[in-house]
Design a protein around this motif. Structure first.
Motif, mmCIF file in Angstrom:
data_model
loop_
_atom_site.group_PDB
_atom_site.id
_atom_site.type_symbol
_atom_site.label_atom_id
_atom_site.label_comp_id
_atom_site.label_asym_id
_atom_site.label_seq_id
_atom_site.Cartn_x
_atom_site.Cartn_y
_atom_site.Cartn_z
ATOM 1 N N THR A 190 0.828 -1.205 0.000
ATOM 2 C CA THR A 190 0.000 0.000 0.000
ATOM 3 C C THR A 190 0.863 1.255 0.000
ATOM 4 O O THR A 190 0.600 2.200 -0.751
ATOM 5 C CB THR A 190 -0.931 0.007 1.230
ATOM 6 N N ASP A 191 1.912 1.273 0.834
ATOM 7 C CA ASP A 191 2.790 2.451 0.897
ATOM 8 C C ASP A 191 3.518 2.695 -0.414
ATOM 9 O O ASP A 191 3.728 3.839 -0.820
ATOM 10 C CB ASP A 191 3.808 2.299 2.030
ATOM 11 N N MET A 192 3.923 1.650 -1.097
ATOM 12 C CA MET A 192 4.643 1.821 -2.366
ATOM 13 C C MET A 192 3.693 2.252 -3.486
ATOM 14 O O MET A 192 4.123 2.808 -4.482
ATOM 15 C CB MET A 192 5.352 0.526 -2.763
ATOM 16 N N GLY A 193 2.403 2.012 -3.301
ATOM 17 C CA GLY A 193 1.433 2.355 -4.334
ATOM 18 C C GLY A 193 0.924 3.776 -4.281
ATOM 19 O O GLY A 193 0.292 4.244 -5.227
ATOM 20 N N ASP A 194 1.209 4.500 -3.196
ATOM 21 C CA ASP A 194 0.722 5.881 -3.131
ATOM 22 C C ASP A 194 1.777 6.849 -3.676
ATOM 23 O O ASP A 194 2.838 6.443 -4.115
ATOM 24 C CB ASP A 194 0.275 6.261 -1.715
ATOM 25 N N ASP A 195 1.472 8.120 -3.658
ATOM 26 C CA ASP A 195 2.344 9.135 -4.269
ATOM 27 C C ASP A 195 3.443 9.643 -3.354
ATOM 28 O O ASP A 195 4.235 10.483 -3.768
ATOM 29 C CB ASP A 195 1.506 10.327 -4.750
ATOM 30 N N GLU A 196 3.496 9.188 -2.134
ATOM 31 C CA GLU A 196 4.531 9.643 -1.193
ATOM 32 C C GLU A 196 5.896 9.064 -1.588
ATOM 33 O O GLU A 196 5.973 8.023 -2.234
ATOM 34 C CB GLU A 196 4.180 9.217 0.230
ATOM 35 N N ILE A 197 6.965 9.746 -1.154
ATOM 36 C CA ILE A 197 8.310 9.268 -1.492
ATOM 37 C C ILE A 197 8.936 8.482 -0.346
ATOM 38 O O ILE A 197 10.104 8.151 -0.396
ATOM 39 C CB ILE A 197 9.235 10.445 -1.880
ATOM 40 N N PHE A 198 8.148 8.177 0.675
ATOM 41 C CA PHE A 198 8.657 7.419 1.808
ATOM 42 C C PHE A 198 7.624 6.374 2.204
ATOM 43 O O PHE A 198 6.497 6.393 1.711
ATOM 44 C CB PHE A 198 8.956 8.344 2.997
ATOM 45 N N VAL A 199 8.024 5.457 3.054
ATOM 46 C CA VAL A 199 7.099 4.442 3.565
ATOM 47 C C VAL A 199 7.036 4.564 5.085
ATOM 48 O O VAL A 199 7.928 5.138 5.712
ATOM 49 C CB VAL A 199 7.526 3.015 3.150
ATOM 50 N N GLY A 200 5.993 4.027 5.690
ATOM 51 C CA GLY A 200 5.787 4.121 7.131
ATOM 52 C C GLY A 200 6.690 3.179 7.924
ATOM 53 O O GLY A 200 7.397 2.340 7.372
ATOM 54 N N LYS A 201 6.630 3.323 9.248
ATOM 55 C CA LYS A 201 7.484 2.521 10.134
ATOM 56 C C LYS A 201 7.220 1.028 10.002
ATOM 57 O O LYS A 201 8.157 0.231 10.015
ATOM 58 C CB LYS A 201 7.285 2.953 11.585
ATOM 59 N N ASP A 202 5.961 0.639 9.890
ATOM 60 C CA ASP A 202 5.656 -0.786 9.745
ATOM 61 C C ASP A 202 6.181 -1.330 8.423
ATOM 62 O O ASP A 202 6.662 -2.461 8.351
ATOM 63 C CB ASP A 202 4.151 -1.030 9.852
ATOM 64 N N SER A 203 6.126 -0.529 7.372
ATOM 65 C CA SER A 203 6.651 -0.955 6.076
ATOM 66 C C SER A 203 8.167 -1.127 6.113
ATOM 67 O O SER A 203 8.720 -1.965 5.408
ATOM 68 C CB SER A 203 6.275 0.043 4.992
ATOM 69 N N ILE A 204 8.828 -0.316 6.930
ATOM 70 C CA ILE A 204 10.286 -0.431 7.047
ATOM 71 C C ILE A 204 10.668 -1.807 7.587
ATOM 72 O O ILE A 204 11.647 -2.411 7.147
ATOM 73 C CB ILE A 204 10.858 0.709 7.905
ATOM 74 N N HIS A 205 9.882 -2.348 8.527
ATOM 75 C CA HIS A 205 10.157 -3.698 9.047
ATOM 76 C C HIS A 205 10.064 -4.741 7.931
ATOM 77 O O HIS A 205 10.891 -5.646 7.855
ATOM 78 C CB HIS A 205 9.182 -4.065 10.158
ATOM 79 N N ILE A 206 9.075 -4.597 7.073
ATOM 80 C CA ILE A 206 8.914 -5.541 5.964
ATOM 81 C C ILE A 206 10.047 -5.359 4.955
ATOM 82 O O ILE A 206 10.592 -6.338 4.443
ATOM 83 C CB ILE A 206 7.537 -5.363 5.285
ATOM 84 N N LEU A 207 10.432 -4.120 4.689
ATOM 85 C CA LEU A 207 11.563 -3.863 3.785
ATOM 86 C C LEU A 207 12.825 -4.544 4.292
ATOM 87 O O LEU A 207 13.548 -5.201 3.534
ATOM 88 C CB LEU A 207 11.838 -2.361 3.676
ATOM 89 N N LYS A 208 13.107 -4.396 5.585
ATOM 90 C CA LYS A 208 14.311 -4.993 6.162
ATOM 91 C C LYS A 208 14.275 -6.506 6.057
ATOM 92 O O LYS A 208 15.292 -7.144 5.799
ATOM 93 C CB LYS A 208 14.473 -4.570 7.619
ATOM 94 N N HIS A 209 13.099 -7.090 6.241
ATOM 95 C CA HIS A 209 12.990 -8.547 6.118
ATOM 96 C C HIS A 209 13.368 -9.009 4.718
ATOM 97 O O HIS A 209 13.969 -10.057 4.537
ATOM 98 C CB HIS A 209 11.565 -9.004 6.457
ATOM 99 N N HIS A 210 13.012 -8.213 3.715
ATOM 100 C CA HIS A 210 13.317 -8.567 2.329
ATOM 101 C C HIS A 210 14.728 -8.145 1.916
ATOM 102 O O HIS A 210 15.114 -8.343 0.768
ATOM 103 C CB HIS A 210 12.286 -7.941 1.389
#
Length: 110
Positions: A65-85
């Motif tokens: 969801t965060d990557m699909g919006d127009d913002e240039i950053f992602v939220g704190k919860d998304s950062i955890h998922i990014l780190k996992h990947h």
């Protein structure tokens, strides 16, 4: 009797049953002597990152969801998922002030 065999039980709805115990063996890897806690089922005592992963729907949300919006950053919860990947988000360290607030970089480990 084949040790380590797997059979399908029609009584269990077609579930696999592991038949890995020896003739006189009572306990084994798939039939432990004592119940053991499964940390992924107890969300009350987990660290926040584990709760995010458990609720992420195969480690996809809220990053998708965060990557699909127009913002240039992602939220704190998304950062955890990014780190996992194996990916990381950080601000551009070479910038200062307001420029730094609106610049993010992503690093991918390949």
């Amino acid at each position: 009797r084949d040790a380590g065999a797997v059979r399908m039980e029609p009584d269990d709805g077609g579930q696999a049953v592991f038949d890995d115990l020896g003739e006189k063996q009572v306990y084994g890897p798939t039939k432990p002597a004592h119940a053991w806690p499964k940390p992924w089922t107890n969300l009350e005592t987990q660290e926040h990152v584990q709760v995010v992963k458990a609720a992420s729907g195969l480690l996809q949300e809220p990053l998708r969801t965060d990557m699909g919006d127009d913002e240039i950053f992602v939220g704190k919860d998304s950062i955890h998922i990014l780190k996992h990947h194996g990916s990381y988000m950080q601000q551009d360290r070479s910038l200062k002030g307001k420029d730094k607030q609106h610049s993010y970089q992503f690093m991918l480990r390949l």
